[in-house]
Design a protein around this motif. Structure first.
Motif, short mmCIF file in Angstrom:
data_model
loop_
_atom_site.label_atom_id
_atom_site.label_comp_id
_atom_site.label_asym_id
_atom_site.label_seq_id
_atom_site.Cartn_x
_atom_site.Cartn_y
_atom_site.Cartn_z
N ALA A 158 -5.69 0.43 -12.54
CA ALA A 158 -5.21 1.02 -11.28
C ALA A 158 -5.44 2.52 -11.27
O ALA A 158 -4.64 3.29 -10.75
CB ALA A 158 -3.73 0.70 -11.07
N GLY A 159 -6.54 2.96 -11.87
CA GLY A 159 -6.92 4.37 -11.79
C GLY A 159 -7.62 4.63 -10.47
O GLY A 159 -7.58 3.80 -9.55
N PHE A 160 -8.28 5.78 -10.37
CA PHE A 160 -8.94 6.13 -9.11
C PHE A 160 -9.98 5.09 -8.73
O PHE A 160 -10.03 4.64 -7.58
CB PHE A 160 -9.59 7.51 -9.20
N GLU A 212 2.60 2.50 -12.24
CA GLU A 212 2.22 2.84 -10.86
C GLU A 212 0.72 3.11 -10.85
O GLU A 212 0.16 3.52 -11.87
CB GLU A 212 2.94 4.11 -10.36
N PRO A 213 0.06 2.93 -9.70
CA PRO A 213 -1.35 3.28 -9.65
C PRO A 213 -1.57 4.77 -9.85
O PRO A 213 -0.74 5.58 -9.41
CB PRO A 213 -1.80 2.83 -8.25
N LEU A 239 4.04 10.24 -6.53
CA LEU A 239 2.87 10.11 -5.65
C LEU A 239 2.13 8.79 -5.92
O LEU A 239 1.57 8.19 -5.00
CB LEU A 239 1.93 11.31 -5.81
N GLY A 240 2.15 8.36 -7.19
CA GLY A 240 1.53 7.06 -7.51
C GLY A 240 2.19 5.95 -6.73
O GLY A 240 1.53 5.10 -6.12
N SER A 241 3.52 5.98 -6.72
CA SER A 241 4.25 4.94 -6.00
C SER A 241 4.01 5.06 -4.50
O SER A 241 3.87 4.06 -3.79
CB SER A 241 5.74 5.02 -6.38
N ALA A 242 3.92 6.28 -4.00
CA ALA A 242 3.64 6.48 -2.57
C ALA A 242 2.27 5.91 -2.21
O ALA A 242 2.09 5.33 -1.13
CB ALA A 242 3.71 7.96 -2.23
#
Ligand SMILES: Cc1cc2nc3c(=O)[nH]c(=O)nc-3n(C[C@H](O)[C@H](O)[C@H](O)COP(=O)(O)OP(=O)(O)OC[C@H]3O[C@@H](n4cnc5c(N)ncnc54)[C@H](O)[C@@H]3O)c2cc1C
Ligand code: SF4
Lengths: 392, 61
Positions: free
Chosen positions: A148-150, A174-175, A184-187
């Protein structure tokens, strides 16, 4: 002797050659590339080119006229080298000798040892990879993405756009958590879920199931996911094998000094781009590799200047190297942009907007600003970038 | 020197603005605005701007 040999025909190799010319080097330059293509732009391979169709001709970098006389040796990777004898050996048997060598071979995707059939599992680094993946991203296709990286997240967004069903399995909670942090990952996860992506976070794949072709993927919590195609995007490995046996430390790319000269090399040798572990005066701590698109241009520029100096017998510029890592990512209609090294932070604060909409977050380590990330707020990031450059 | 930005390609990331702020600018709506006719002495910075454009949207003639 054949002047400069650059191994790796990507962005870093090209920019190094252009910079050596701009700095006055007029001798021969040979660029060796494993791929049969002239240097092309990779970021679109997970974004617009993956959704609209991959045409390498549209992705080629414009090459400055100063490198028109470069000899391109494409389609044969370097498989060995002797830095004392100053030779590089290619897979097609060619042996090239050089006065100065540049390592610009970049990275390749890491592969996980997963049980079961492997057909149908694709990685994404090259235009050929992207072509293969594009063929399988047909409406209704079941896509399972590992990581779940970029790159995993961009492929997820593109696959959704193309009408696929998408599951993402990742060990992270999270991503994009390492560069972005949890908030921000969760967002971003919420945005992906809104578009229909299914996340299996804190999880890992235990096996591929199928006869010859993968048809299902098993997850450690017992879930089985139907799969028409699997995309493996779980990190990277530096392409350094061709340098084995020369006594260099190859544990994490190539360690270089401020001039991009490879530490402990017995000949004039430089490294640029994703492979170069370099110091950076604007950011504290040890030398690091930064896998961002703007770094091959920054490191290549410096390496080219060093090459021109060394080959004309002049001293190299040893001033501290300073460059601003910068990253962008397109996912759906959202634009993420980052400056600096947010991954170094021990404290993250949203300073403008809110994570469920356009926002900016500051990343600090020991109180010092080390990075900034914006979601859908590009123009507003400029002052933070300035601050990152000014303070250290 | 003539500068052209392919606005179909440009994603308004503003990387070019850092290299040559007098030539490239993001306006209040975050859209790229640029000067098409630039003095020759600005070539080095304008070429750097073209180099750092992630979309490779800038052509310098
Ligand atoms: C799908 C994808 C999306 C990306 N998106 C973004 C993004 O949005 N933003 C961002 O900042 N960065 C992004 N990146 C990262 C960016 O593309 C890289 O940082 C950049 O390409 C690095 O350039 P390089 O010249 O160091 O390496 P590369 O571009 O990898 O070039 C190295 C070249 O060397 C060749 N090579 C390897 N081994 C050998 C050998 N033994 N002999 C000869 N040649 C060899 C390779 O085939 C390759 O062509 C993305 C990367 C990928 C793959
Ligand atoms: S760097 Fe390229 S994509 Fe970004 S604003 Fe400038 S022209 Fe547009």
């Amino acid at each position: 002797m054949t002047g400069i040999v650059i191994v790796g025909a990507g962005l870093g190799g090209l920019r190094t050659a252009e910079s050596a010319r701009a700095a006055g080097y007029q001798g021969p330059i040979t660029i060796v590339g494993e791929e049969s293509h002239l240097p092309y732009n990779r970021p679109p391979l997970s974004k617009e080119a993956l959704s609209t169709g991959v045409a390498v001709d549209d992705l080629h970098f414009r090459r400055k006229p100063s490198v028109d006389d470069v000899t391109w040796h494409l389609g044969a990777p370097a498989i060995g080298s002797d830095l004392v004898a100053r030779t590089v050996t290619l897979a097609d048997g060619t042996v090239l000798s050089f006065q100065a060598l540049v390592a610009a071979t970049g990275i390749r995707p890491r592969r996980l040892p997963i049980d079961g059939p492997q057909a149908g599992c694709i990685v994404l680094r090259t235009a050929d990879d992207a072509l293969q993946l594009r063929e399988r991203l047909i409406p209704g296709a079941q896509v399972v993405i590992l990581g779940a990286g970029f790159i995993g997240c961009e492929v997820a967004a593109t696959a959704i756009k193309l009408g696929c069903t998408v599951h993402v399995v990742a060990i992270d909670t999270e991503p994009m958590i390492r560069p972005l942090g949890a908030e921000l990952g969760s967002a971003m996860r919420v945005r992906h879920e809104h578009h229909g992506v299914h996340f299996h976070l804190g999880r890992f794949v235990t096996g591929f199931v199928g006869d010859e072709q993968i048809t299902r993927v098993t997850v450690d919590d017992g879930t089985e996911l139907a799969a028409d195609v699997v995309v493996e995007a779980v990190g990277s490995v530096a392409n350094v094998e061709w340098l084995a046996g020369n006594g260099l430390d190859l544990s994490d790319g190539l360690l270089v000094d401020d001039a991009m000269a490879v530490i402990d090399a017995p000949c004039p040798m430089f490294a640029v781009g994703d492979i170069a572990r370099h110091p950076n005066a604007w950011f504290p701590g040890p030398a690091r590799r930064i896998e961002h698109w703007n770094m091959p241009t920054e490191t290549g520029k410096r390496a080219g200047q060093s090459l021109a100096a060394v080959l004309s017998g002049a001293p190299m510029d040893t001033a501290a190297f300073a460059a601003m890592p910068s990253f962008w990512s397109d996912q759906y209609s959202h634009k993420l942009q980052s400056f600096g090294m947010p991954g170094l932070a021990d404290h993250i604060t949203v300073v403008a907007g809110s994570p469920d909409g356009p926002c900016i977050a500051e990343y600090r380590r020991d109180g010092q600003l080390v990075g900034v990330v914006g979601i859908d707020m590009t123009a507003e990031l400029a002052p933070y970038r300035k601050q990152l450059m000014g303070q250290q | 020197m003539k500068v052209t930005v392919d606005m179909d390609k440009c994603q308004h990331y503003g990387q070019c603005c850092f290299e040559a702020p007098d030539v490239f600018e993001l306006d209040a709506d975050g859209k790229l605005q640029y000067v098409a006719d630039v003095a020759e002495e600005r070539r080095a910075d304008v070429e750097s701007a073209a180099d750092v454009c992630p979309m490779q949207a800038i052509v310098v003639e």
